[in-house]
Design an enzyme around this catalytic site. Structure first.
Site, mmCIF file in Angstrom:
data_model
loop_
_atom_site.group_PDB
_atom_site.id
_atom_site.type_symbol
_atom_site.label_atom_id
_atom_site.label_comp_id
_atom_site.label_asym_id
_atom_site.label_seq_id
_atom_site.Cartn_x
_atom_site.Cartn_y
_atom_site.Cartn_z
ATOM 1 N N SER A 136 0.872 -1.174 0.000
ATOM 2 C CA SER A 136 0.000 0.000 0.000
ATOM 3 C C SER A 136 0.909 1.224 0.000
ATOM 4 O O SER A 136 2.071 1.140 0.426
ATOM 5 C CB SER A 136 -0.843 -0.003 1.275
ATOM 6 O OG SER A 136 -1.447 1.259 1.470
ATOM 7 N N TYR A 150 -2.096 -1.182 10.645
ATOM 8 C CA TYR A 150 -2.208 -1.400 9.194
ATOM 9 C C TYR A 150 -0.967 -0.850 8.477
ATOM 10 O O TYR A 150 -0.358 -1.548 7.662
ATOM 11 C CB TYR A 150 -3.474 -0.746 8.647
ATOM 12 C CG TYR A 150 -3.608 -0.905 7.150
ATOM 13 C CD1 TYR A 150 -3.900 -2.151 6.588
ATOM 14 C CD2 TYR A 150 -3.418 0.169 6.274
ATOM 15 C CE1 TYR A 150 -4.007 -2.322 5.216
ATOM 16 C CE2 TYR A 150 -3.521 0.005 4.896
ATOM 17 C CZ TYR A 150 -3.819 -1.236 4.371
ATOM 18 O OH TYR A 150 -3.916 -1.397 3.007
HETATM 19 N N1 LIG Z 1 -8.742 -0.369 -1.026
HETATM 20 C C1 LIG Z 1 -7.675 0.359 -0.787
HETATM 21 O O1 LIG Z 1 -7.755 1.598 -0.678
HETATM 22 C C2 LIG Z 1 -6.326 -0.274 -0.702
HETATM 23 C C3 LIG Z 1 -5.187 0.564 -0.811
HETATM 24 C C4 LIG Z 1 -3.931 -0.021 -0.716
HETATM 25 C C5 LIG Z 1 -3.801 -1.380 -0.530
HETATM 26 N N2 LIG Z 1 -4.925 -2.170 -0.428
HETATM 27 C C6 LIG Z 1 -4.734 -3.598 -0.216
HETATM 28 O O2 LIG Z 1 -5.373 -4.310 -1.270
HETATM 29 C C7 LIG Z 1 -5.639 -5.656 -0.841
HETATM 30 C C8 LIG Z 1 -7.050 -6.019 -1.261
HETATM 31 O O3 LIG Z 1 -7.977 -5.214 -0.552
HETATM 32 P P1 LIG Z 1 -9.243 -4.545 -1.251
HETATM 33 O O4 LIG Z 1 -9.072 -3.085 -1.181
HETATM 34 O O5 LIG Z 1 -9.531 -5.183 -2.534
HETATM 35 O O6 LIG Z 1 -10.357 -4.880 -0.128
HETATM 36 P P2 LIG Z 1 -11.558 -5.915 -0.085
HETATM 37 O O7 LIG Z 1 -12.531 -5.630 -1.179
HETATM 38 O O8 LIG Z 1 -12.036 -5.869 1.334
HETATM 39 O O9 LIG Z 1 -10.870 -7.327 -0.389
HETATM 40 C C9 LIG Z 1 -10.129 -8.023 0.588
HETATM 41 C C10 LIG Z 1 -9.986 -9.470 0.134
HETATM 42 O O10 LIG Z 1 -9.184 -10.155 1.106
HETATM 43 C C11 LIG Z 1 -9.858 -11.336 1.480
HETATM 44 N N3 LIG Z 1 -9.561 -11.699 2.860
HETATM 45 C C12 LIG Z 1 -9.626 -10.909 3.959
HETATM 46 N N4 LIG Z 1 -9.364 -11.631 5.062
HETATM 47 C C13 LIG Z 1 -9.138 -12.895 4.649
HETATM 48 C C14 LIG Z 1 -8.843 -14.107 5.316
HETATM 49 N N5 LIG Z 1 -8.749 -14.183 6.658
HETATM 50 N N6 LIG Z 1 -8.679 -15.235 4.590
HETATM 51 C C15 LIG Z 1 -8.809 -15.199 3.233
HETATM 52 N N7 LIG Z 1 -9.087 -14.080 2.548
HETATM 53 C C16 LIG Z 1 -9.263 -12.959 3.248
HETATM 54 C C17 LIG Z 1 -11.345 -11.027 1.294
HETATM 55 O O11 LIG Z 1 -12.073 -12.222 1.033
HETATM 56 P P3 LIG Z 1 -13.132 -12.939 2.032
HETATM 57 O O12 LIG Z 1 -13.779 -11.867 2.854
HETATM 58 O O13 LIG Z 1 -14.059 -13.641 1.084
HETATM 59 O O14 LIG Z 1 -12.303 -13.889 2.818
HETATM 60 C C18 LIG Z 1 -11.327 -10.169 0.046
HETATM 61 O O15 LIG Z 1 -11.356 -10.975 -1.105
HETATM 62 C C19 LIG Z 1 -5.406 -5.651 0.682
HETATM 63 O O16 LIG Z 1 -4.159 -6.264 0.951
HETATM 64 C C20 LIG Z 1 -5.375 -4.171 1.042
HETATM 65 O O17 LIG Z 1 -4.615 -3.915 2.184
HETATM 66 C C21 LIG Z 1 -6.170 -1.636 -0.517
#
Ligand SMILES: NC(=O)c1ccc[n+]([C@@H]2O[C@H](COP(=O)([O-])OP(=O)(O)OC[C@H]3O[C@@H](n4cnc5c(N)ncnc54)[C@H](OP(=O)(O)O)[C@@H]3O)[C@@H](O)[C@H]2O)c1
Length: 257
Positions: A136, A150
Protein backbone atom coordinates in the site's frame (compact mmCIF):
# COMPACT_ATOMS: atom_id res chain seq x y z
CA UNK A 1 -2.31 -21.89 -20.40
CA UNK A 2 -0.64 -21.58 -17.03
CA UNK A 3 -2.40 -20.42 -13.87
CA UNK A 4 -2.66 -17.11 -12.04
CA UNK A 5 -3.36 -17.57 -8.33
CA UNK A 6 -5.09 -14.80 -6.40
CA UNK A 7 -5.59 -14.62 -2.65
CA UNK A 8 -8.49 -12.37 -1.64
CA UNK A 9 -10.14 -12.91 -5.04
CA UNK A 10 -13.74 -12.60 -3.76
CA UNK A 11 -13.91 -8.78 -3.99
CA UNK A 12 -12.08 -5.53 -4.72
CA UNK A 13 -8.62 -5.51 -6.26
CA UNK A 14 -8.32 -9.33 -6.16
CA UNK A 15 -11.52 -9.80 -8.17
CA UNK A 16 -10.08 -7.47 -10.81
CA UNK A 17 -6.71 -9.23 -10.84
CA UNK A 18 -8.76 -12.29 -11.78
CA UNK A 19 -10.50 -10.36 -14.59
CA UNK A 20 -7.24 -8.97 -16.01
CA UNK A 21 -5.51 -12.36 -15.96
CA UNK A 22 -8.51 -14.13 -17.51
CA UNK A 23 -8.56 -11.54 -20.31
CA UNK A 24 -4.91 -12.49 -20.99
CA UNK A 25 -5.87 -16.17 -21.21
CA UNK A 26 -4.62 -17.31 -17.80
CA UNK A 27 -6.49 -20.07 -15.97
CA UNK A 28 -7.33 -19.07 -12.40
CA UNK A 29 -7.07 -20.32 -8.85
CA UNK A 30 -9.27 -18.12 -6.67
CA UNK A 31 -8.74 -18.08 -2.89
CA UNK A 32 -10.75 -16.41 -0.08
CA UNK A 33 -13.34 -17.29 2.59
CA UNK A 34 -16.53 -16.46 0.61
CA UNK A 35 -17.08 -19.51 -1.59
CA UNK A 36 -20.18 -18.26 -3.43
CA UNK A 37 -18.50 -15.01 -4.49
CA UNK A 38 -15.45 -16.93 -5.77
CA UNK A 39 -17.63 -19.41 -7.69
CA UNK A 40 -19.59 -16.58 -9.30
CA UNK A 41 -16.42 -14.71 -10.35
CA UNK A 42 -14.88 -17.90 -11.76
CA UNK A 43 -18.06 -18.81 -13.65
CA UNK A 44 -18.46 -15.36 -15.25
CA UNK A 45 -14.79 -15.16 -16.29
CA UNK A 46 -14.73 -18.72 -17.57
CA UNK A 47 -17.80 -18.07 -19.76
CA UNK A 48 -16.39 -14.76 -21.01
CA UNK A 49 -12.82 -15.88 -21.75
CA UNK A 50 -13.00 -19.68 -22.03
CA UNK A 51 -10.55 -20.23 -19.19
CA UNK A 52 -10.41 -22.93 -16.46
CA UNK A 53 -10.84 -21.98 -12.81
CA UNK A 54 -10.54 -23.56 -9.39
CA UNK A 55 -11.94 -22.19 -6.14
CA UNK A 56 -10.19 -22.75 -2.81
CA UNK A 57 -11.90 -21.65 0.38
CA UNK A 58 -9.44 -20.76 3.14
CA UNK A 59 -9.17 -18.49 6.14
CA UNK A 60 -5.63 -17.20 5.67
CA UNK A 61 -5.37 -16.04 9.29
CA UNK A 62 -4.84 -19.74 10.05
CA UNK A 63 -1.30 -20.87 9.11
CA UNK A 64 -2.45 -24.51 8.79
CA UNK A 65 -4.91 -23.37 6.12
CA UNK A 66 -2.18 -21.38 4.37
CA UNK A 67 0.03 -24.48 4.25
CA UNK A 68 -2.85 -26.68 3.13
CA UNK A 69 -3.69 -24.18 0.38
CA UNK A 70 -0.13 -24.30 -0.92
CA UNK A 71 -0.21 -28.12 -0.86
CA UNK A 72 -3.35 -27.96 -3.02
CA UNK A 73 -1.95 -25.55 -5.62
CA UNK A 74 1.63 -26.72 -6.00
CA UNK A 75 0.86 -29.41 -8.58
CA UNK A 76 -0.56 -26.78 -11.00
CA UNK A 77 1.58 -24.87 -13.50
CA UNK A 78 1.51 -21.43 -11.86
CA UNK A 79 3.00 -18.39 -13.61
CA UNK A 80 1.60 -15.58 -11.40
CA UNK A 81 0.82 -15.45 -7.68
CA UNK A 82 -0.92 -12.39 -6.22
CA UNK A 83 -0.48 -12.10 -2.44
CA UNK A 84 -3.48 -9.81 -2.20
CA UNK A 85 -5.73 -10.82 0.75
CA UNK A 86 -5.64 -8.20 3.46
CA UNK A 87 -7.59 -5.89 5.70
CA UNK A 88 -7.24 -2.68 7.68
CA UNK A 89 -8.41 -1.13 10.90
CA UNK A 90 -8.38 2.45 12.11
CA UNK A 91 -8.54 4.35 15.37
CA UNK A 92 -6.49 5.41 18.35
CA UNK A 93 -4.14 2.51 19.22
CA UNK A 94 -5.22 2.42 22.87
CA UNK A 95 -8.85 2.02 21.75
CA UNK A 96 -8.61 -0.41 18.80
CA UNK A 97 -9.37 -4.11 19.19
CA UNK A 98 -6.37 -6.36 19.87
CA UNK A 99 -8.01 -9.47 18.38
CA UNK A 100 -8.75 -7.69 15.09
CA UNK A 101 -5.16 -6.42 14.97
CA UNK A 102 -3.69 -9.87 15.59
CA UNK A 103 -5.99 -11.24 12.88
CA UNK A 104 -4.77 -8.47 10.55
CA UNK A 105 -1.14 -9.30 11.32
CA UNK A 106 -1.85 -12.98 10.58
CA UNK A 107 -3.40 -12.20 7.17
CA UNK A 108 -1.39 -9.13 6.04
CA UNK A 109 2.00 -10.36 7.27
CA UNK A 110 2.16 -14.03 8.27
CA UNK A 111 0.11 -15.52 5.43
CA UNK A 112 1.80 -13.26 2.88
CA UNK A 113 5.21 -14.19 4.28
CA UNK A 114 4.49 -17.92 4.17
CA UNK A 115 3.14 -17.79 0.60
CA UNK A 116 6.17 -15.72 -0.43
CA UNK A 117 8.46 -18.42 0.97
CA UNK A 118 6.53 -21.27 -0.68
CA UNK A 119 6.09 -19.55 -4.04
CA UNK A 120 9.67 -18.31 -4.44
CA UNK A 121 10.92 -21.82 -3.92
CA UNK A 122 8.27 -23.08 -6.39
CA UNK A 123 9.21 -20.43 -9.00
CA UNK A 124 12.94 -21.10 -8.58
CA UNK A 125 12.33 -24.77 -9.38
CA UNK A 126 10.15 -23.73 -12.33
CA UNK A 127 12.81 -21.30 -13.58
CA UNK A 128 10.49 -18.28 -13.76
CA UNK A 129 7.28 -16.76 -12.41
CA UNK A 130 5.75 -13.59 -11.05
CA UNK A 131 5.03 -12.93 -7.38
CA UNK A 132 3.19 -9.67 -6.74
CA UNK A 133 2.71 -8.70 -3.10
CA UNK A 134 -0.01 -6.18 -2.40
CA UNK A 135 1.39 -3.53 -0.09
CA UNK A 136 0.00 0.00 0.00
CA UNK A 137 1.14 3.60 -0.27
CA UNK A 138 0.78 3.32 3.53
CA UNK A 139 3.82 1.04 3.46
CA UNK A 140 5.94 3.70 1.76
CA UNK A 141 5.40 6.23 4.55
CA UNK A 142 7.36 6.30 7.81
CA UNK A 143 4.29 5.68 10.05
CA UNK A 144 0.49 5.95 10.11
CA UNK A 145 -0.86 7.34 13.37
CA UNK A 146 -4.53 6.38 13.96
CA UNK A 147 -4.13 3.44 11.55
CA UNK A 148 -0.86 2.33 13.12
CA UNK A 149 -1.05 -1.46 12.81
CA UNK A 150 -2.21 -1.40 9.19
CA UNK A 151 0.61 0.98 8.15
CA UNK A 152 3.15 -1.12 10.04
CA UNK A 153 1.88 -4.30 8.36
CA UNK A 154 2.24 -2.74 4.91
CA UNK A 155 5.75 -1.43 5.73
CA UNK A 156 6.63 -5.07 6.37
CA UNK A 157 5.27 -6.06 2.95
CA UNK A 158 7.19 -3.30 1.15
CA UNK A 159 10.45 -3.99 2.97
CA UNK A 160 10.28 -7.77 2.49
CA UNK A 161 9.41 -7.49 -1.20
CA UNK A 162 12.15 -4.97 -2.01
CA UNK A 163 14.74 -7.09 -0.23
CA UNK A 164 13.75 -10.25 -2.08
CA UNK A 165 13.65 -8.45 -5.43
CA UNK A 166 17.27 -7.39 -4.86
CA UNK A 167 18.34 -10.90 -3.79
CA UNK A 168 16.82 -12.34 -6.97
CA UNK A 169 18.44 -9.68 -9.18
CA UNK A 170 21.83 -10.40 -7.63
CA UNK A 171 21.36 -14.10 -8.42
CA UNK A 172 20.46 -13.26 -12.03
CA UNK A 173 17.14 -15.05 -11.44
CA UNK A 174 14.26 -14.82 -13.90
CA UNK A 175 11.82 -14.94 -10.99
CA UNK A 176 10.11 -11.60 -10.35
CA UNK A 177 9.02 -10.17 -6.99
CA UNK A 178 7.29 -6.82 -6.82
CA UNK A 179 5.07 -4.83 -4.51
CA UNK A 180 1.93 -2.93 -5.43
CA UNK A 181 1.50 0.32 -3.47
CA UNK A 182 -1.83 1.94 -4.31
CA UNK A 183 -3.38 4.91 -2.60
CA UNK A 184 -7.15 4.79 -1.99
CA UNK A 185 -9.04 2.24 -4.13
CA UNK A 186 -12.84 1.91 -4.07
CA UNK A 187 -13.43 -1.58 -2.65
CA UNK A 188 -14.94 -3.18 0.45
CA UNK A 189 -11.75 -2.21 2.31
CA UNK A 190 -13.26 0.85 4.04
CA UNK A 191 -16.24 -1.09 5.40
CA UNK A 192 -13.91 -3.68 6.92
CA UNK A 193 -11.51 -1.01 8.23
CA UNK A 194 -14.39 1.16 9.43
CA UNK A 195 -13.10 4.36 7.77
CA UNK A 196 -13.94 6.88 5.05
CA UNK A 197 -11.21 7.88 2.59
CA UNK A 198 -9.78 11.39 3.03
CA UNK A 199 -8.92 11.39 -0.72
CA UNK A 200 -11.00 10.14 -3.69
CA UNK A 201 -10.22 6.53 -4.61
CA UNK A 202 -9.50 4.96 -8.03
CA UNK A 203 -11.46 1.96 -9.32
CA UNK A 204 -10.29 -1.55 -8.45
CA UNK A 205 -10.28 -2.29 -12.18
CA UNK A 206 -7.83 0.56 -12.97
CA UNK A 207 -5.68 -0.44 -10.02
CA UNK A 208 -5.48 -4.10 -11.14
CA UNK A 209 -4.70 -3.14 -14.76
CA UNK A 210 -1.90 -0.75 -13.68
CA UNK A 211 -0.51 -3.44 -11.39
CA UNK A 212 -0.52 -6.03 -14.16
CA UNK A 213 1.29 -3.66 -16.55
CA UNK A 214 3.88 -2.73 -13.91
CA UNK A 215 4.44 -6.39 -13.07
CA UNK A 216 4.99 -7.36 -16.70
CA UNK A 217 7.48 -4.46 -16.99
CA UNK A 218 9.17 -6.00 -13.92
CA UNK A 219 8.88 -2.84 -11.80
CA UNK A 220 9.77 -3.60 -8.18
CA UNK A 221 7.57 -0.92 -6.58
CA UNK A 222 4.35 -0.22 -8.47
CA UNK A 223 2.49 2.98 -7.58
CA UNK A 224 -0.59 3.14 -9.83
CA UNK A 225 -1.53 6.84 -9.92
CA UNK A 226 0.29 10.12 -10.60
CA UNK A 227 -1.19 11.60 -7.39
CA UNK A 228 0.32 8.89 -5.21
CA UNK A 229 3.63 9.07 -7.11
CA UNK A 230 3.70 12.80 -6.26
CA UNK A 231 2.75 12.11 -2.64
CA UNK A 232 5.62 9.61 -2.45
CA UNK A 233 8.05 12.16 -3.86
CA UNK A 234 6.75 14.82 -1.45
CA UNK A 235 7.18 12.51 1.53
CA UNK A 236 10.82 11.91 0.51
CA UNK A 237 11.53 15.63 0.38
CA UNK A 238 9.86 16.51 3.70
CA UNK A 239 11.45 15.83 7.08
CA UNK A 240 10.04 12.50 8.41
CA UNK A 241 8.44 13.99 11.58
CA UNK A 242 6.46 16.37 9.37
CA UNK A 243 5.33 13.53 7.08
CA UNK A 244 4.13 11.61 10.15
CA UNK A 245 2.18 14.67 11.34
CA UNK A 246 0.54 15.13 7.93
CA UNK A 247 -0.34 11.42 7.80
CA UNK A 248 -1.85 11.66 11.29
CA UNK A 249 -3.97 14.60 10.15
CA UNK A 250 -5.26 12.64 7.12
CA UNK A 251 -6.06 9.55 9.21
CA UNK A 252 -7.88 11.58 11.86
CA UNK A 253 -10.05 13.09 9.13
CA UNK A 254 -10.98 9.55 8.00
CA UNK A 255 -12.18 8.59 11.47
CA UNK A 256 -13.58 11.99 12.40
CA UNK A 257 -11.18 12.11 15.40
N1 LIG B 1 -8.74 -0.37 -1.03
C1 LIG B 1 -7.68 0.36 -0.79
O1 LIG B 1 -7.75 1.60 -0.68
C2 LIG B 1 -6.33 -0.27 -0.70
C3 LIG B 1 -5.19 0.56 -0.81
C4 LIG B 1 -3.93 -0.02 -0.72
C5 LIG B 1 -3.80 -1.38 -0.53
N2 LIG B 1 -4.93 -2.17 -0.43
C6 LIG B 1 -4.73 -3.60 -0.22
O2 LIG B 1 -5.37 -4.31 -1.27
C7 LIG B 1 -5.64 -5.66 -0.84
C8 LIG B 1 -7.05 -6.02 -1.26
O3 LIG B 1 -7.98 -5.21 -0.55
P1 LIG B 1 -9.24 -4.55 -1.25
O4 LIG B 1 -9.07 -3.09 -1.18
O5 LIG B 1 -9.53 -5.18 -2.53
O6 LIG B 1 -10.36 -4.88 -0.13
P2 LIG B 1 -11.56 -5.92 -0.08
O7 LIG B 1 -12.53 -5.63 -1.18
O8 LIG B 1 -12.04 -5.87 1.33
O9 LIG B 1 -10.87 -7.33 -0.39
C9 LIG B 1 -10.13 -8.02 0.59
C10 LIG B 1 -9.99 -9.47 0.13
O10 LIG B 1 -9.18 -10.15 1.11
C11 LIG B 1 -9.86 -11.34 1.48
N3 LIG B 1 -9.56 -11.70 2.86
C12 LIG B 1 -9.63 -10.91 3.96
N4 LIG B 1 -9.36 -11.63 5.06
C13 LIG B 1 -9.14 -12.89 4.65
C14 LIG B 1 -8.84 -14.11 5.32
N5 LIG B 1 -8.75 -14.18 6.66
N6 LIG B 1 -8.68 -15.23 4.59
C15 LIG B 1 -8.81 -15.20 3.23
N7 LIG B 1 -9.09 -14.08 2.55
C16 LIG B 1 -9.26 -12.96 3.25
C17 LIG B 1 -11.35 -11.03 1.29
O11 LIG B 1 -12.07 -12.22 1.03
P3 LIG B 1 -13.13 -12.94 2.03
O12 LIG B 1 -13.78 -11.87 2.85
O13 LIG B 1 -14.06 -13.64 1.08
O14 LIG B 1 -12.30 -13.89 2.82
C18 LIG B 1 -11.33 -10.17 0.05
O15 LIG B 1 -11.36 -10.98 -1.10
C19 LIG B 1 -5.41 -5.65 0.68
O16 LIG B 1 -4.16 -6.26 0.95
C20 LIG B 1 -5.38 -4.17 1.04
O17 LIG B 1 -4.61 -3.91 2.18
C21 LIG B 1 -6.17 -1.64 -0.52
Amino acid sequence: MSYAVITGASSGIGKHFAAVCASQGYDLILIARRKEALEEIGKVLSERHGIEYKVLVADLSDMEEVKKTYEEIKSFDIDIFFNNAGLGDAGRFTETDLQKELFMIDVNIKALHAFTKYMLSYFKDRGEGYLLNVGSSAGLLPAGPFMATYYASKSYVVSLSRALAEELKQEGSRVYVGVLCPGPVNTEFNDVANVEFALPGISASDCAKAAYRGMKKRQTVIVPTATMKLARLGSRLLPEPLTVKITAHQQKKKKGL
